[in-house]
Design an enzyme around this catalytic site. Structure first.
Site, mmCIF file in Angstrom:
data_model
loop_
_atom_site.group_PDB
_atom_site.id
_atom_site.type_symbol
_atom_site.label_atom_id
_atom_site.label_comp_id
_atom_site.label_asym_id
_atom_site.label_seq_id
_atom_site.Cartn_x
_atom_site.Cartn_y
_atom_site.Cartn_z
ATOM 1 N N LYS A 26 14.893 -4.235 3.487
ATOM 2 C CA LYS A 26 13.474 -4.510 3.219
ATOM 3 C C LYS A 26 13.248 -6.004 3.394
ATOM 4 O O LYS A 26 14.187 -6.792 3.262
ATOM 5 C CB LYS A 26 13.116 -4.107 1.784
ATOM 6 N N ASP B 286 4.624 -2.456 5.853
ATOM 7 C CA ASP B 286 4.480 -2.071 4.444
ATOM 8 C C ASP B 286 3.159 -2.705 4.008
ATOM 9 O O ASP B 286 2.304 -2.988 4.860
ATOM 10 C CB ASP B 286 5.677 -2.584 3.608
HETATM 11 P P1 NDP Z 1 -1.641 -1.275 2.596
HETATM 12 O O1 NDP Z 1 -1.515 -2.740 2.626
HETATM 13 O O2 NDP Z 1 -2.140 -0.551 3.787
HETATM 14 O O3 NDP Z 1 -2.557 -0.828 1.352
HETATM 15 C C1 NDP Z 1 -2.237 -1.175 0.050
HETATM 16 C C2 NDP Z 1 -3.376 -0.698 -0.833
HETATM 17 O O4 NDP Z 1 -3.026 -0.870 -2.188
HETATM 18 C C3 NDP Z 1 -4.650 -1.498 -0.609
HETATM 19 O O5 NDP Z 1 -5.746 -0.669 -0.857
HETATM 20 C C4 NDP Z 1 -4.526 -2.575 -1.674
HETATM 21 O O6 NDP Z 1 -5.752 -3.157 -2.072
HETATM 22 C C5 NDP Z 1 -3.937 -1.774 -2.808
HETATM 23 N N1 NDP Z 1 -3.237 -2.675 -3.719
HETATM 24 C C6 NDP Z 1 -2.212 -3.499 -3.430
HETATM 25 N N2 NDP Z 1 -1.868 -4.189 -4.514
HETATM 26 C C7 NDP Z 1 -2.700 -3.774 -5.494
HETATM 27 C C8 NDP Z 1 -2.845 -4.111 -6.862
HETATM 28 N N3 NDP Z 1 -2.043 -5.022 -7.435
HETATM 29 N N4 NDP Z 1 -3.804 -3.468 -7.567
HETATM 30 C C9 NDP Z 1 -4.610 -2.536 -6.992
HETATM 31 N N5 NDP Z 1 -4.523 -2.187 -5.701
HETATM 32 C C10 NDP Z 1 -3.582 -2.798 -4.977
HETATM 33 O O7 NDP Z 1 -0.205 -0.732 2.164
HETATM 34 P P2 NDP Z 1 0.414 0.718 2.341
HETATM 35 O O8 NDP Z 1 -0.633 1.754 2.182
HETATM 36 O O9 NDP Z 1 1.260 0.701 3.553
HETATM 37 O O10 NDP Z 1 1.424 0.765 1.092
HETATM 38 C C11 NDP Z 1 1.037 1.246 -0.190
HETATM 39 C C12 NDP Z 1 2.282 1.602 -0.982
HETATM 40 O O11 NDP Z 1 3.013 2.601 -0.267
HETATM 41 C C13 NDP Z 1 3.273 0.465 -1.208
HETATM 42 O O12 NDP Z 1 3.913 0.642 -2.450
HETATM 43 C C14 NDP Z 1 4.289 0.664 -0.091
HETATM 44 O O13 NDP Z 1 5.553 0.099 -0.405
HETATM 45 C C15 NDP Z 1 4.360 2.179 -0.086
HETATM 46 N N6 NDP Z 1 4.891 2.752 1.143
HETATM 47 C C16 NDP Z 1 4.306 2.486 2.355
HETATM 48 C C17 NDP Z 1 4.825 3.053 3.499
HETATM 49 C C18 NDP Z 1 4.168 2.891 4.835
HETATM 50 O O14 NDP Z 1 4.591 3.565 5.785
HETATM 51 N N7 NDP Z 1 3.152 2.060 4.976
HETATM 52 C C19 NDP Z 1 6.044 3.889 3.458
HETATM 53 C C20 NDP Z 1 6.518 4.184 2.126
HETATM 54 C C21 NDP Z 1 5.959 3.597 1.033
HETATM 55 P P3 NDP Z 1 -6.093 -4.675 -1.655
HETATM 56 O O15 NDP Z 1 -6.418 -4.608 -0.187
HETATM 57 O O16 NDP Z 1 -7.265 -5.039 -2.511
HETATM 58 O O17 NDP Z 1 -4.877 -5.494 -1.956
#
Ligand code: NDP
Length: 449
Positions: free
Chosen positions: A129, A169
């Site tokens: 990672k 991510d």
């Molecule tokens: P994105 O950056 O596309 O989206 C993240 C989302 O979560 C945004 O809506 C963001 O809002 C919100 N968010 C982040 N931090 C916070 C916070 N502290 N409080 C509230 N909302 C928050 O990321 P992903 O969708 O790719 O990833 C989301 C999760 O899924 C993570 O934990 C990641 O590790 C996990 N994951 C992702 C994979 C992938 O293929 N993308 C694979 C496996 C797991 P804002 O824009 O306001 O920050």
């Protein structure tokens, strides 16, 4: 000889001393090791070969400086990380996260989880990672490009298609992967499509990679519900987040006849009594890069909340898809009181340790992230296969393979749960044990390395 539990405690004590203050890393390792006592009892050779001591120590940690200049000519310095945790099953594989909360502890927790998640996919990929404490919010496209180029300049000596293959991510999507790939190509002087996954479709990317984590999460949850004779038709679902994982979970839920009613970002959460309007959400988040409040302005059935929890909404299924520790013990108790049947994690470690205990003590189906969100890395591995064979598989082909992988992961969890705790629905023990055994067997075969 000490009991398995005493041995595990001694390994955890050593970990805390060697990694002081890295609380997320401690929590992730504790969560896995605490469920492995029955595995160690049935396989004493793992203890003899010091598998636990080795598996909690990354094979390599790279920490580098990322200098960049903003549009006003001001200089900034961020920190870059890559943790190459375990290569027993294949080259290191795992995403890059750009978010201000990124630290060595966060990257180590994510890298550690990734080892077992990748093992569960059945693909030949090790765990790693990386990321940076850079905040992409509010940056111009040119600033994002310059940052990505500088980040890749620090990272490129350590990656490669047989060595370490990063992906996206939080904060790293197709745009960022494109800029990083361009810089890698320029630095090494050759087009090595297998060095990153999540690439654009025209230059080596795989169909369904964008959708994979969300689609896979819903497929895994569907398998969990099926064990109780249920399906998604007519079920209300709360989803948190509004990024890649959340959006494509909502898309899949809608296709299965479920009614997703919520989503969020760091500015608040939205409840939509009519069910989420996916086209509007995609337009706001993927095209305009706006906030969730923009959705409410254009959708009369939606309300914005900023001072309460998204988990207060009574639903049949909850899918936390934003970030770590977004669902605590109190939220878990509220969900259970309101009749939730299944909770599955799209995000990594969204449920804190108390929340996990609450779910585990209930009869709610609880699918931990390392199993439930493995669809993204699984399709990344399919992207690597297509790159090395110089092929592009059809949408249906990749979607079918993803669905089959998620079914297999579910089966592995159920079988390991049955084998080690005598019941089929302890997905925490099931996923940890099944992933760990595959890694441990490979480590033993490869000797003390
Ligand atoms: P994105 O950056 O596309 O989206 C993240 C989302 O979560 C945004 O809506 C963001 O809002 C919100 N968010 C982040 N931090 C916070 C916070 N502290 N409080 C509230 N909302 C928050 O990321 P992903 O969708 O790719 O990833 C989301 C999760 O899924 C993570 O934990 C990641 O590790 C996990 N994951 C992702 C994979 C992938 O293929 N993308 C694979 C496996 C797991 P804002 O824009 O306001 O920050």
């Amino acid at each position: 000889m000490s009991t398995a539990n005493e041995y595990i405690e001694s390994v955890l004590d050593g970990l805390r001393v060697r990694n002081p203050g890295e609380l997320e890393f401690h929590e992730a390792v504790t969560g896995v090791l605490d469920s492995l006592a029955p595995v160690l009892e049935q396989h004493p050779v793992y203890r003899d070969a010091a598998i636990l001591e080795r598996v909690v120590e990354p094979e390599r940690v790279v920490h580098f400086r990322v200098p960049w200049v903003d549009d006003e000519g001001k200089h900034h310095v961020n920190r870059g990380f890559r943790v190459q945790f375990n290569s027993a099953l294949g080259p290191y594989k795992g995403g890059l996260r750009f978010h201000p909360t990124v630290s060595a502890s966060i990257i180590k927790f994510l890298g550690f989880e990734q080892i077992f998640k990748n093992a569960l996919t059945g693909q030949q990929i090790g765990g790693g990672k990386g990321g940076s404490d850079f905040d992409p919010h509010g940056k111009s496209d040119n600033e994002i490009m310059r940052f990505c180029q500088s980040f890749m300049t620090g990272l490129y000596p350590f990656i490669g298609s047989k060595r370490d293959i990063p992906a996206g991510d939080i904060g790293v999507g197709g745009r960022e992967i494109g800029y990083m790939f361009g810089q890698y190509k320029r630095l090494v002087g050759s087009f090595e499509s297998g060095v990153l996954t999540g690439k654009g479709l025209g230059w080596g990317g795989s169909l369904i990679r964008t959708e994979a984590t969300g689609y896979g999460l819903v497929a895994f949850t569907r398998e969990m519900l099926q064990t109780r004779g249920e399906d998604f038709e007519g079920q209300t679902v709360s989803v948190s987040g509004s990024g890649n994982v959340a959006i494509y979970s909502i898309e899949k839920l809608l296709s299965l006849g479920a009614k997703p009613v919520s989503f969020s970002d760091s500015s608040g959460w939205v409840y939509d009594s009519e069910g989420v309007d996916l086209d509007l959400l995609k337009e706001i988040k993927e095209v305009r890069r706006g906030r969730v409040s923009d959705y409410v302005k254009e959708r009369p059935s939606a309300e914005l909340h900023t001072d309460s929890s998204i988990w207060n909404v009574p639903v049949d299924v909850a899918l936390p898809c934003a970030t770590q520790h977004e669902l605590n013990g109190e939220h878990a108790r509220t969900l259970i009181k309101n009749g939730v049947k299944a909770v599955a994690e799209g995000a990594n470690m969204p449920t804190d340790a108390e929340g996990v205990e609450v779910f585990e003590a209930s009869d709610v189906l609880y699918g931990p992230g390392k199993a439930a969100n493995a669809g993204g890395v699984a399709v990344s591995a399919l992207e690597m296969q297509q790159n090395s064979a110089r092929q592009s598989w059809s949408r249906e082909d990749v979607a079918d393979r993803l669905d089959k992988i998620m079914e297999d992961i579910h089966t592995q969890c159920v079988e390991a749960s049955q084998k080690y705790v005598g019941r089929p629905d302890d997905y925490v023990t099931g996923s940890n044990a099944a992933g760990f055994v595959r890694v441990a067997e490979a480590m033993i075969s490869q000797g003390a390395v």
